[in-house]
Design an enzyme around this catalytic site. Sequence first.
Site, PDB file in Angstrom:
ATOM      1  N   LYS A   7       0.842  -1.209   0.000  1.00 39.74           N
ATOM      2  CA  LYS A   7       0.000   0.000   0.000  1.00 39.74           C
ATOM      3  C   LYS A   7       0.870   1.249   0.000  1.00 39.74           C
ATOM      4  O   LYS A   7       0.614   2.193  -0.748  1.00 39.74           O
ATOM      5  CB  LYS A   7      -0.927  -0.004   1.223  1.00 39.74           C
ATOM      6  CG  LYS A   7      -2.092  -0.971   1.075  1.00 39.74           C
ATOM      7  CD  LYS A   7      -2.848  -1.196   2.376  1.00 39.74           C
ATOM      8  CE  LYS A   7      -3.895  -2.295   2.159  1.00 39.74           C
ATOM      9  NZ  LYS A   7      -4.527  -2.760   3.398  1.00 39.74           N
TER      10      LYS A   7
ATOM     11  N   GLN B  12      -4.807  -1.251   9.619  1.00 38.28           N
ATOM     12  CA  GLN B  12      -4.722  -2.601   9.053  1.00 38.28           C
ATOM     13  C   GLN B  12      -5.323  -3.623  10.023  1.00 38.28           C
ATOM     14  O   GLN B  12      -4.939  -3.676  11.191  1.00 38.28           O
ATOM     15  CB  GLN B  12      -3.248  -2.942   8.750  1.00 38.28           C
ATOM     16  CG  GLN B  12      -3.034  -4.273   8.074  1.00 38.28           C
ATOM     17  CD  GLN B  12      -3.559  -4.306   6.631  1.00 38.28           C
ATOM     18  OE1 GLN B  12      -3.443  -3.331   5.889  1.00 38.28           O
ATOM     19  NE2 GLN B  12      -4.151  -5.419   6.248  1.00 38.28           N
TER      20      GLN B  12
ATOM     21  N   ASP C 235     -11.222   3.073   4.113  1.00 36.48           N
ATOM     22  CA  ASP C 235     -11.621   1.661   4.092  1.00 36.48           C
ATOM     23  C   ASP C 235     -13.146   1.528   4.142  1.00 36.48           C
ATOM     24  O   ASP C 235     -13.676   0.422   3.998  1.00 36.48           O
ATOM     25  CB  ASP C 235     -11.016   0.943   5.318  1.00 36.48           C
ATOM     26  CG  ASP C 235     -10.157  -0.243   4.924  1.00 36.48           C
ATOM     27  OD1 ASP C 235     -10.099  -0.558   3.716  1.00 36.48           O
ATOM     28  OD2 ASP C 235      -9.561  -0.866   5.821  1.00 36.48           O
TER      29      ASP C 235
END
Length: 306
Positions: free
Chosen positions: A60, A104, A127
Amino acid sequence: MEAPVTEPARILHGKPYAEAIRAEVAVDVERLKAERGVTPGLAVVLVGEDPASAIYVRSKGEQTLAAGMHSETHRLPAETTQADLEALVGRLNAATNIHGILVQLPLPTHLDSARVIACIDPDKDVDGLTVTSAGRLATGGEGLVPCTPLGCMILLRDALGDLTGKAALVLGRSNLMGKPMAQLLLAADCTVTIAHSRSRDLPSLCREADILVAAVGRPEMVRADWIKPGAVVIDVGINRIPSKDPAKAAEGKTRVVGDVAFAEAAEIAGAITPVPGGVGLLTVACLLKNTLTAAERITGPIAGRA
Ligand code: NAP
């Protein structure tokens, strides 16, 4: 009697889509910099040393930089406290050079991920996991959408164009995948069914679908006779199973398969995504797209997009 002639399924490879999204984002990042003097910034928070998470986070960071954005990775020790993690999210919420925040998952078990996610400013929730983002999606508001469902929609629109009136079945109802996928399909005017582990007669339900999205995490569960001839099949599953070669399997070697039995499904479907090489490749590209979207919403859209 002659056997019916069936066209082989179109294989929807993720790579060209991911490359196109990344290239488009990179161009728009340069426009945002030129027009507003703003560099979109993505902060990724990694707690602990889970090796798979570490690989995802590195990728990422690299792709964020390659798109011309600012990238920050905050690596915290596994024993980080809830209070310290929430304080970091609070600082990132306030940071003017950060437009997207991603924590994460999974977090170490002593941490409450729902409470951490609730701390993320919904306008930076790239997200799409906060309750506010889910609510905006469900009510047709302007919000950020989870990256993998967003990638699935890009593939579906390419395969089918207008989705109006299509019968769509989403297999799986997680907050990350199944539910937002169903909302996106509903917003695209599909007739949507959500199936899960308590649904009855999954094969019959699936056979009704023009669009079948499988997100269950069960290796090759969806068989050819679950698929309506000509349907578009999107396989989100990522499942690691023993290698086909018994000697390699004995050494612990594995391979990745989806939730759909690809080879037999491809004989029936009109179009299908492979695993690996399908929707998984679009997830990070869509994360970059969401970071750009967040930056534009916070600082103002680039010309021609107002
Ligand atoms: P999850 O949170 O475990 O949810 C799985 C869903 O599937 C649940 O709703 C569950 O039903 C349902 N399910 C499980 N077994 C079933 C069965 N035998 N029959 C019918 N439904 C069943 O998983 P997820 O996070 O949504 O992920 C699903 C898959 O997608 C995983 O393989 C994951 O690795 C993959 N994934 C890939 C990406 C990507 O970038 N490509 C991103 C996210 C996820 P209940 O609710 O009734 O338990």
